[in-house]
Each structure stands twice: as C-alpha cells, then as structure tokens.
Design an enzyme around this catalytic site. Structure first.
Site, PDB file in Angstrom:
ATOM      1  N   ASP A   1      -4.732   4.032   0.989  1.00 43.56           N
ATOM      2  CA  ASP A   1      -5.164   3.070   2.004  1.00 43.56           C
ATOM      3  C   ASP A   1      -6.657   3.192   2.263  1.00 43.56           C
ATOM      4  OD1 ASP A   1      -2.827   1.751   2.404  1.00 43.56           O
ATOM      5  OD2 ASP A   1      -2.171   2.950   4.115  1.00 43.56           O
TER       6      ASP A   1
ATOM      7  N   ASP B   1       6.556  -1.266  -0.582  1.00 47.03           N
ATOM      8  CA  ASP B   1       5.942  -0.226   0.247  1.00 47.03           C
ATOM      9  C   ASP B   1       7.002   0.739   0.772  1.00 47.03           C
ATOM     10  OD1 ASP B   1       3.976   1.109   1.658  1.00 47.03           O
ATOM     11  OD2 ASP B   1       3.140  -0.722   2.542  1.00 47.03           O
TER      12      ASP B   1
HETATM   13  C1  GLA Z   1       0.925   0.579   4.154  1.00 45.09           C
HETATM   14  C2  GLA Z   1       0.189   0.102   2.928  1.00 45.09           C
HETATM   15  C3  GLA Z   1      -0.852  -0.898   3.301  1.00 45.09           C
HETATM   16  C4  GLA Z   1      -0.224  -2.056   4.027  1.00 45.09           C
HETATM   17  C5  GLA Z   1       0.548  -1.550   5.222  1.00 45.09           C
HETATM   18  C6  GLA Z   1       1.340  -2.670   5.871  1.00 45.09           C
HETATM   19  O1  GLA Z   1       0.125   1.359   4.959  1.00 45.09           O
HETATM   20  O2  GLA Z   1      -0.371   1.174   2.245  1.00 45.09           O
HETATM   21  O3  GLA Z   1      -1.541  -1.353   2.159  1.00 45.09           O
HETATM   22  O4  GLA Z   1       0.631  -2.746   3.147  1.00 45.09           O
HETATM   23  O5  GLA Z   1       1.455  -0.513   4.864  1.00 45.09           O
HETATM   24  O6  GLA Z   1       2.060  -2.235   6.953  1.00 45.09           O
END
Ligand code: GLA
Length: 748
Positions: A567, A497
């Site tokens: 997301d 990420d």
């Molecule tokens: C990002 C990712 C999510 C999750 C969060 C965790 O927003 O896109 O899927 O992994 O971080 O903090």
C-alpha cells in the site's frame, strides 16, 4: 525414458549409476543424484533405510559418491554398532528427520499414534523416477513438461504405525531448481494425528552462511535482512493465516562472501499462502539444518486409515554466482513454470485505480470523469476499488454483500462498465471474498459462517470477520454472488483483497477432532475458489492483494500473474520494497502504480518522473485522481506510457541485475534489465538525496555482452559491453529523488 548405465568398480563392491535425464540412482547401494542445470543434490539410504543427505551445490560428475554420506567415519553405523545409534541419529545429515529416535535437531515430522505416542521412524522402502512433474492436488505448485524436468519419489514407511511418507523431488533441466514436497498416507489400522509435517530439510555440513530473510510490516513489506548464522535456531514464520506482511515465506543461506555477483546462495521459497515456518539451525557439530513447511504451531491433522495429506512445495534454488543469479533463477522459474493464464507472457493493461483517488467517496459520475480523462492520456483500464457494494461508505460494513450499491453506482454496474468500454477502456473491479462485515446481510443470515470459537468474543479487525473457507457451502455462496456480478457486465480484471488476519480460529462446520485443521483447510478453500474463478473466467486478469503485500507468495502467483506489492506507493520507499521483493519474485508480478503527492503514506513529494520510473519496474498503472493532479503531471502521462510500452518487453521478460542496494547505501539505487539475447538493456538510476560538490557517479553495468558494442540513449555514445561493465558509465542527476532511465542498444 532412456536409461544409460554407467559402470565402475569400487575396491570391494561393484555397482552402477542408472542415469536418466536428471536423476541417477545406484540400485545396489541406494544412492540418488539429482542434477539440475548446474546443480547436484545427492543422498542415499543406509542398509537400515535411513535417508542420509550427501550434498547440495555446484554440479559434480557421477562416480563413486558414497563417501559423501560419511558413513565410514562413523563407527557406530547402524549395522556394525547398534549400541550407539543415538550418536549417529544426532550427528548425521538426514533427508527428512523424524522425532523421537535420537535426532534432537528440528524434525520435519511428528505424528501421534492412537496410543498417544509421538515417536516416528521413517525408513526407505522403494523409489520411482519419471519425466515431468506431478500436480499437487488442490494446491499450487510449479509445473514442468516431461522433457523439462524429472521427478524422484522416495517411499518411506514407519512400520510401527503403518504411516507411509512419499518424498517428492523434482530437478529442472534448464534451471538450478530442485523442488520438494511430501505426501503422507495412513496405511495403518488406527487413526493418526499429524502434529507437524514440513516439506523440506537440508542438512549442510558447515555453518559458514549468512541468513537472508524478507521482513517488514504493513506499507514496508519484504525488507531484506542479512545476518550471520549462529548456534541455535534462527527462524521466521507466520501464524496469521496468510503468508504475512511481517515475514515472507523465503529464506536464503549464502556464503559470508556472497554478494550480488559472486559467492554461493541457496534460496528456499514456500509455495503456500498460509501459516509457514522456515528455520536455519546451527547444531553442536556446526552443521546447519534448514527446514521449511507449514507451521506446526496450533496445527493438527487427523489422518484416518486410508487417508492422505499432501504437504505443499518448497522451491530450492542454488547459485554459485551470487544472490543476483539466485534471483534470476527464481524469476525464470516463476515466469515459466508457475504463473499461468492468458497474461502469463503478456504486457498487462495500464490501469488507473480509484483507491487513492477517491477512497470510498465515489459514484458513477466521478468514475466516468476519471475514465474520460485517463482514456485521453492513453490509460487502458479503470479499476473500481473498495466501496461499490452493499451499502459501503466506509470500511465498517457490507463485506459479503456482493451486490451493487445503487446509491453510488447510479444506473447499475453494466451502465458504468459500458460507458468505460465506450471510452476504449477495460473495466476491473475489487472484491474481498474471504470477509464478512458484522453489518451485512450475509452476517444477519449466516452468523455461523464467520470463523469463530463458540462462546468467545470475536476479535474484530478493520471492523470485519473472516469467512470460514473450510466450509464448501460458504465458498459456493460467495462464488455465486461473485458470478452474478461478473456475468452482469464486461469485467476484465479482478483485484482480490484480504484485509485482516485470522483470530479465534474455529469452525462451526468441522468436528472437534478436526478443528486444528482449519488453518490449512482455510488456505485450501481460498485456493479452491481461486481455481474455480480462473477456470471459469480465463480472460479475467486476477491481481492478488492483502492489505498491500501480505500475501505476496508463490502460492498466489499460481492463480494470479500479479500481486499488489504494497500500500506504500511512495517511489523512494518502493526502492526497498521492490528490491526486497525481487530477491525471489519477478518484477512482471509486482503491482506498482504512480500515485499523487505528497504521498498518502509517508507524506513525501517526489518528481512525477521518478514515480513513473519506479512503477515501470512492475505492472505499471496509476492510482490518483487524474482530473485533479497538476497539469504538468497530467501532461507527462502520455510520455510515461510511451516509455513503459517501449521498455516493458525487456523489463518483463529480461534478466534483472541489481546494481545499487538501498539497504546498504541509502543515497542511491540502480538496476538494469537485459534482454535475454543481450541485444538491449534498460538501466535506471535513482538518486535518493542530492549531494553538494560531488562529481558524477561511476556505475558499472551488468549482464551485457562484453564483446558487443552498445549505444547509450542519453549520450549517443557507443561503448563495448566490457567497458560499460568493467569501467562503468558516469551518471548524474540533480535534486532529491531525481532519476533517469538509459536505454542501451546493441550496435554490433
Ligand atoms: C487494501 C488494499 C488497498 C485498497 C484497500 C481497500 O488496503 O491494499 O489497495 O484496495 O484495501 O479497502
């Protein structure tokens, strides 16, 4: 390489094309012709060494193509009329325009010499042709075997400074793809400062195009926008250090009449994951100059004598059969010639990710509880998301402390992974390797490892800073911690990420005169670590992610066969996100999960079946607490998984045809995936809002064999491909957000 020589005579001159597999050239007059599957790309050099663009479009035969350079219609052609070189410079179509000699349109190259001068004047010196495609050192790029593509390198020199620029072109045999990149070398005696180095330029000699881009924001990435080109400059870019939620490094120029199935489309996609710049400029002569490359904003690269700089690759796709065919070419290219590793051609494990299920509130027992239930339903992998390391209970700490948070992961990581493995499931884990929390052991020990400008306040975002990945020591240290984790248990998947953008872009380890290199050095550092990781752990499936889909770009696809799309997991929002993403990226790469309702991002409740049908057009998985969802939904999971398993080979490897367009008609969407041999197809229809007193919708299918007969899995009826495509089928569903999937199998 076999060279065929085609000879013919022009009135006043005799010359010949040297024809290789994809690339022909006429030695005497310095004409170059690159042929991809159904595409030709033509340019030539004037006697003075200016590289003039001639044509990019549907394939044309060899022959006398010098007229395409339009030199004769310009009486000021250099040799004959040096007194008006300026007019020539600002009017002609150039292959790689420089700054300072009279071309006032967007330049590709600006280099400042030791005297502070920024005029650059590249002229053709030599060229070479070879089979296959070279790697770009330290950077992602498409690849091709020797018999699948041919490469042309054109070497140009700026005599005044000794700067050498090698323009690298590759034409693919079986795809309408031409790629470009640029290599600079300082062969002079004094240092140079590269202020801008774009990777590609195409000067079209008309302005009859629409401009398509993929734009958005967090949770609504890659929304397709289309507008008519107009005089002046229309551009998209990123200055955030990553490709960004806001603009994807993609643009297309399409004829005004282009739709999914007809018209001309030129797609440009940048194989890069940092700051980029893409622009279409309509000029005084109603030409259109399209350029793409690393963003020159806040960029400077010091090139000492002898040093080289490599500018990343631009992929150019041409289609004479609409936007749909352009997309399918990108999909084939990326599936075959960009994505690598063990999962390249494989169905991905069906995963369950605990992020939306628990956020930070989990421990070993909770995860095992989810895994137990999930394994019974046929889910194959548990992914432990953010919150397992340091002392991380919320997003305010511990990034950089890649050791297990024993309070949550009771009994240690190996115990948890073993328990999950005992259930017959794989185990995956989340990292955010580029980040550092101020509240972390790492920051206490190495505050200078964060990107920063000494003496200035550091801007926090999500209560975190970014690590200086230009510094190898930093990368080595982080990688060491990651390795400890990866070697401690049977980890088979990583979600990488990246949750904030760069600010105060300065490095404590770079000298003053190299500080502006940090934007690019950062990206190279990320690539270096991803390269090490995928080389050392070839069995691990890597999924990229950046606050959802802020780094959904071809650069990342080189290292990870899939990227978390957004997301936003709402099935209806995903129609737009996945439609926009599919404009240039294959669905095999799109991370898509079924999540709980009301949806956490938009608060919408959609049927569980629709959530499944939309996520199936992606890598597929679940992002919910399977122990807490309604029994009815839980009961539906095994059926959903069976459907996914049945249809995934076609969806993952077949040809995608977009039928509906939620950007134009927000009431419904539809698409079909057709097996390459046209033996079967999977059609999906989603109704956004139910409508009263309307009859069934007639929908025309696409991509089938018109002469074959197909059986409709819903009705059991058999119809010819031509009936299904020309006359269509009648589709109905009941209720808002309802959907259906129909399987067509070729009977004869
Ligand atoms: C990002 C990712 C999510 C999750 C969060 C965790 O927003 O896109 O899927 O992994 O971080 O903090």
């Amino acid at each position: 390489m076999s060279i065929k020589v085609q000879e013919f005579h022009k009135d006043y001159e005799r010359w010949a094309w040297q024809i290789n597999n994809n690339i022909s050239y006429a030695e005497d007059i310095k004409m170059f012709k690159l042929d991809a599957k159904n595409t030709s790309y033509i340019f030539g050099a004037t006697d003075d060494g200016y590289l003039i663009h001639g044509y990019f479009g549907k394939k044309i035969e060899d022959g006398d193509l010098t007229y395409l350079l339009r030199l004769e219609e310009n009486p000021w052609t250099l040799k004959t009329n040096a007194r008006d070189k300026g007019t020539f410079m600002d009017a002609h179509a150039f292959e790689y325009p420089c700054h300072g000699t009279g071309d006032y349109r967007e330049p590709c190259l600006i280099v400042m010499d030791d005297d502070g001068m920024t005029t650059t004047d590249l002229r053709y010196v030599s060229h070479k042709v070879y089979g296959g495609k070279p790697k770009l050192e330290g950077m992602p790029a498409t690849f091709a075997a020797e018999n699948k593509a041919e490469t042309l390198e054109i070497t140009c020199v700026d005599k005044h400074t000794g700067l050498e620029a090698v323009l690298v072109y590759t034409a693919f045999n079986d795809l309408d793809v031409i790629t470009r990149s640029v290599r600079l070398k300082n062969n002079g005696k004094a240092p140079l400062n590269v202020k801008r180095v774009l990777s590609a330029c195409v000067d079209f000699d008309n302005d009859n195009y629409d401009f398509i881009t993929l734009n958005g924001s967090w949770a609504r990435e890659r929304v397709m926008e289309r507008c008519r080109l107009h005089h002046g400059k229309q551009s998209i870019d990123s200055v955030k250090g990553e490709s960004s939620h806001q603009n994807n490094p993609f643009m297309a120029l399409v004829s005004h009449n282009a739709d999914e199935d007809s018209g001309e489309a030129y797609g440009f996609n940048f194989v890069y994951s940092g700051n980029f710049f893409a622009q279409a400029e309509v000029t005084q002569h109603k030409y259109t100059r399209a350029v793409m490359g690393i963003n020159h904003f806040d960029f400077n690269w010091l090139l000492e004598p002898g040093e080289e700089f490599v500018a990343p690759e631009v992929v150019m796709v041409y289609s004479s059969e609409g936007i749909g065919a352009m997309s399918r070419t990108f999909h084939d290219l990326y599936r075959e010639h960009l994505i690598r590793g063990e999962y390249k051609d494989k169905r991905r494990p069906i995963l369950i990710n605990n992020w939306e299920a628990t956020y930070f509130n989990f421990d070993t027992d909770k995860l095992i509880g989810i895994a137990k239930e999930a394994s019974k339903l046929g889910i194959e992998m548990l992914v432990m998301d953010d919150g397992w390391f340091g002392h991380r209970d919320s997003d305010n700490s511990s990034l950089g402390d890649w050791f297990v948070y024993e309070k949550k992961i009771k009994g240690g990581l190996k115990y948890l992974v073993d328990e999950v493995n005992k259930l017959g499931m794989k185990f995956g884990i989340w990292f955010e390797p580029e980040m550092i929390s101020p509240d972390s052991e790492l920051y206490k020990a190495h505050p200078d490892w964060a990107i920063q400008v000494k003496g200035r306040e550091m801007t926090m975002s999500r209560e975190q800073y970014v690590l200086d990945y230009s510094n190898k020591e930093v990368r080595d240290y982080v990688y060491g911690m990651m390795r400890n984790i990866l070697d401690s248990a049977n980890i088979e998947y990583i979600k990488w990420d990246m949750n904030r953008q760069l600010t105060e872009v300065g490095s404590t380890s770079l000298p003053k005169n190299r500080q502006r290199e940090l934007w690019h050095r950062y990206v190279l550092g990320v690539y270096d670590l991803m390269n090490r990781l995928t080389t050392d752990y070839p069995h691990i499936l890597l999924e990229n992610c950046s606050g959802g889909g802020a780094r959904f770009d071809p650069g990342m696809l080189y290292y990870s066969p899939q990227i978390w799309c957004s997301d936003d997991t709402d099935a209806i929002e995903r129609l737009k996100i996945q439609h926009g993403t599919s404009i240039c990226y294959p669905v095999s790469a799109m991370g898509a999960h079924v999540s709980d309702c009301p949806n956490h991002t938009v608060g919408r409740t959609t049927p569980f079946s629709t959530r499944g049908n939309v996520a199936m057009v992606g890598t597929f998985g679940y992002e919910l607490d399977v122990t807490r969802i309604p029994q009815e939904d839980r009961d539906a999971i095994p059926g959903q998984i069976a459907e996914f398993n049945k249809y995934n080979p076609i969806i993952r490897t077949g040809d995608q045809y977009r039928i509906g367009n939620v950007f134009e008609d927000n009431m419904w969407d539809a698409w079909i995936f057709v097996a390459k041999d046209k033996s079967e197809a999977v059609f999906t229809f989603v109704q956004v809002l139910g409508r009263p007193n309307y009859r069934n919708r007639r929908i025309k299918l696409k991509g089938l064999d018109p002469n074959a007969v197909y059986k409709n899995s819903e009705t059991g009826e058999c119809h010819s491909g031509s009936a299904l495509m020309n006359a269509g089928i009648f589709v109905s569903t009941h209720g808002d957000f309802s959907s259906k999937v129909i399987h067509f199998i070729k009977m004869s």
